[in-house]
Design an enzyme around this catalytic site. Structure first.
Site, short mmCIF file in Angstrom:
data_model
loop_
_atom_site.label_atom_id
_atom_site.label_comp_id
_atom_site.label_asym_id
_atom_site.label_seq_id
_atom_site.Cartn_x
_atom_site.Cartn_y
_atom_site.Cartn_z
N HIS A 1 -11.67 51.70 -4.21
CA HIS A 1 -12.53 52.68 -3.15
C HIS A 1 -13.26 53.66 -3.41
CE1 HIS A 1 -9.92 51.28 0.51
NE2 HIS A 1 -8.87 51.24 -0.13
N GLY B 1 -11.75 61.30 -2.81
CA GLY B 1 -11.99 60.01 -3.97
C GLY B 1 -11.29 59.02 -3.38
N GLY B 2 -10.68 58.17 -2.47
CA GLY B 2 -10.40 57.07 -2.28
C GLY B 2 -8.38 57.14 -2.11
N ARG C 1 -21.37 68.31 0.41
CA ARG C 1 -22.08 68.38 -1.36
C ARG C 1 -22.85 68.04 -1.44
NH1 ARG C 1 -19.88 64.20 -3.52
NH2 ARG C 1 -17.95 63.73 -2.81
N HIS D 1 -20.87 49.96 3.39
CA HIS D 1 -20.18 51.16 3.10
C HIS D 1 -22.07 52.05 3.19
CE1 HIS D 1 -19.03 55.17 2.11
NE2 HIS D 1 -20.02 55.23 1.47
N LEU E 1 -11.20 47.97 9.54
CA LEU E 1 -11.92 46.95 9.02
C LEU E 1 -12.37 46.64 8.11
CD1 LEU E 1 -14.74 46.92 11.49
CD2 LEU E 1 -15.57 48.42 10.36
N LYS F 1 -11.49 66.08 8.43
CA LYS F 1 -11.29 64.27 8.62
C LYS F 1 -10.96 65.06 9.88
CE LYS F 1 -11.26 61.78 4.64
NZ LYS F 1 -11.87 60.72 3.51
N GLU G 1 -6.65 54.90 12.42
CA GLU G 1 -7.68 54.69 12.95
C GLU G 1 -7.93 52.76 12.42
OE1 GLU G 1 -11.65 57.10 10.68
OE2 GLU G 1 -11.31 55.44 8.90
N LYS G 2 -8.89 52.45 12.96
CA LYS G 2 -8.41 51.04 12.83
C LYS G 2 -9.29 50.58 11.60
CE LYS G 2 -9.06 46.47 14.85
NZ LYS G 2 -7.86 46.00 15.14
P1 ADP Z 1 -12.40 59.27 0.09
O1 ADP Z 1 -13.20 60.28 0.77
O2 ADP Z 1 -11.07 59.00 -0.24
O3 ADP Z 1 -13.12 58.62 -0.13
P2 ADP Z 1 -13.45 57.56 2.63
O4 ADP Z 1 -12.85 58.11 4.49
O5 ADP Z 1 -14.49 57.92 2.52
O6 ADP Z 1 -12.23 58.30 1.69
O7 ADP Z 1 -13.43 56.48 2.73
C1 ADP Z 1 -13.37 55.55 1.21
C2 ADP Z 1 -13.50 54.37 1.29
O8 ADP Z 1 -12.11 53.44 2.10
C3 ADP Z 1 -14.52 53.46 1.83
O9 ADP Z 1 -15.91 53.18 1.53
C4 ADP Z 1 -13.76 51.91 2.69
O10 ADP Z 1 -14.05 51.23 1.34
C5 ADP Z 1 -12.16 52.16 3.20
N1 ADP Z 1 -12.56 52.92 4.33
C6 ADP Z 1 -11.65 53.74 4.88
N2 ADP Z 1 -11.53 54.37 6.09
C7 ADP Z 1 -11.24 52.54 5.72
C8 ADP Z 1 -11.30 51.93 7.47
N3 ADP Z 1 -11.40 52.46 8.55
N4 ADP Z 1 -11.31 50.22 7.70
C9 ADP Z 1 -11.40 49.99 6.19
N5 ADP Z 1 -12.02 50.36 5.30
C10 ADP Z 1 -11.82 51.27 5.05
#
Ligand code: ADP
Length: 462
Positions: free
Chosen positions: A251, A180-181, A308, A224, A219, A132, A216-217
């Site tokens: 998530h 995976g959240g 993937r 999504h 939101l 990331k 990060e900020k």
């Molecule tokens: P992973 O790789 O674990 O799936 P992600 O970065 O794709 O993690 O984020 C998964 C979910 O987490 C997003 O779809 C969202 O719901 C929440 N999320 C991640 N980053 C943020 C953010 N900066 N602000 C708000 N929600 C976030």
């Protein structure tokens, strides 16, 4: 819907198509890849753990090789056992599916060292976009909007506090290697940020073998939105438009659809083009998904890139007519992309519901066990991707997803009605599944209006 380039052009510079492919995965995605292989005239080879012995889809492979006991670490995650199986079966390539080894650059490298094609990006491209922190750097260079936050991994607490006060609370702590959240923490003030940082790093180290975290900020009320992209080994990259995956529980996605509802046409173009630009500039070959969060004004910020095939790829296949799994195989074999961007158009609307063996009434507790009755839905516009049949036993060892129900219709309203109809036909007994929850969702007025955000489901289930 789809115009392919002339046959003449498609052969130009083409590599040699594989004759045998090993599928390093299980369940519905293994079956999905078997189907793609067959249609390309490739012999599929499956591997399986003792927990999956006798699974019906294994009979559809040319060969099925047991690679160890049920726990994934001893089978589907065991690199040397999978490589041995590939060598015994004498395959040309390995398709990793999703999860398991699909995003492990070290595995892609071992494949290369063993002269087996990994059906996915090169280990270098995977490292560039799969991590990331590295990915955010690549996005910045490609002028793809990213969240305000730390420039790289956070080195110490004071630095994190400095960044957070600059971007403003709430902020989210994430693992560079996360997925995976898991491992994300939202912090609303300096005290929680300080107390969470060390723990987040330790957890990331334990879960992903990499303790790097960044902030990060955060939101609130975001949607999504993600973009499916394809890049080939000849420098071409295109997008296959977007999906909305805002219906999530903790998530984890539960419902996905394409196209994203109520998305402004210009915004749609901008987000899709920025995704294609990112993988083009990263010289990425394979299928990928660029994930974004979108605020109420439809400003978008990149979250991460998944290097993937995604669980939710079928909704894109339904609206574009492109078989993503077959394209992945063609790309890995060295063929140039068979479409230009202008050849890709979308038709209608598609929705996918993830059917998990879980009890929505008991906090989504896993509900494995024998399936005595499996009555799949059918009829116009219905696609069911599943490895389950009557008499199958859902093993407790793996992810609880047992089927993906996908519908396609002329527009979103009709797709929702069709999904509700298909869910009504679908019976899986006696295990508990997410079918009743999906039925409830298809009748929810906020969902029907397309006005949901990523916390909608958590609020609904409270
Ligand atoms: P992973 O790789 O674990 O799936 P992600 O970065 O794709 O993690 O984020 C998964 C979910 O987490 C997003 O779809 C969202 O719901 C929440 N999320 C991640 N980053 C943020 C953010 N900066 N602000 C708000 N929600 C976030």
């Amino acid at each position: 819907m789809l115009r392919e380039r002339g046959a003449q052009r498609s052969r130009k510079g083409a590599g040699r198509m594989f004759s045998r492919v090993l599928i390093a995965n299980r369940g519905e995605i293994a079956l999905r890849i078997i189907r793609a292989c067959r249609e390309l005239g490739i012999e599929p080879v499956c591997v399986y753990s003792e927990a999956d012995r006798g699974a019906p889809y294994l009979r559809l492979a040319d060969q099925a090789i047991c690679i160890g006991p049920g726990p994934a670490k001893e089978s589907y995650l065991n690199v040397s056992r999978i490589i041995s199986a590939a060598e015994v079966a004498n395959v040309d390539a390995i398709h990793p599916g999703y999860g398991f080894l699909s995003e492990r650059a070290d595995f892609a490298r071992v494949c290369r060292d063993c002269k087996i094609e990994f059906i996915g990006p090169s280990p270098e491209a995977m490292a560039r976009l799969g991590d990331k922190v590295a990915c955010k750097r690549a996005a910045k260079e490609a002028k793809v909007p990213i969240f305000p936050g730390s420039d790289g991994a956070i080195e110490d607490e004071d630095e994190a506090v400095k960044v957070a006060s600059k971007i403003g609370y709430p902020v989210i702590i994430k693992a560079a290697a996360g997925g995976g959240g898991r491992g994300m923490r939202v912090c609303h003030n300096e005290a929680t940020l300080r107390s969470n940082l060390k723990q987040a790093a330790q957890e990331a180290q334990a879960a992903f073998g990499n303790g790097a975290v960044f902030i990060e900020k955060f939101l609130e009320h975001a949607r999504h939105v993600e973009v499916q992209v394809l890049g080939d080994k000849h420098g071409h990259a295109i997008h296959l438009y977007e999906r909305d995956c805002s219906i999530q529980r903790r998530h984890q996605k539960l419902v996905e659809e394409a196209p994203a509802p109520n998305l402004d046409r210009k915004r749609r173009e901008a987000v899709c083009e920025s995704a294609a630009r990112l993988i083009r500039e990263a010289k990425y070959a394979g299928a990928a998904t660029v994930e974004f969060l979108m605020d109420a004004k439809q400003n978008f910020y990149m979250l991460e890139v998944n290097t993937r095939v995604q669980v939710e790829h079928p909704v894109t296949e339904q609206i574009t007519g492109v078989d993503i799994v077959k394209e992945m195989i063609r790309i890995a074999a060295g063929e140039p992309l068979r479409f230009r961007q202008r050849d890709i158009a979308t038709r209608g609307h598609a929705i996918e519901c993830r059917i998990n063996a879980e009890d929505p009434e008991r906090k989504f507790m896993p509900s494995p066990g024998p399936v005595d009755r499996f009555e799949p839905p059918g009829g116009p516009g219905v696609r069911l991707d599943t490895h389950v049949v009557t008499g199958y036993t859902v093993p407790p060892n793996y992810d609880s997803m047992i089927a993906k129900l996908i519908v396609h219709a002329d527009d979103r309203r009709q797709a929702i009605t069709r999904m509700a109809r298909a869910l009504r036909e679908f019976r899986v007994d006696p295990i508990k599944t997410t079918i009743p929850l999906h039925r409830q969702l298809m009748e929810n007025s906020q969902f029907i209006e397309g006005g949901v955000d990523i916390h909608f489901l958590d609020r609904l289930l409270k």
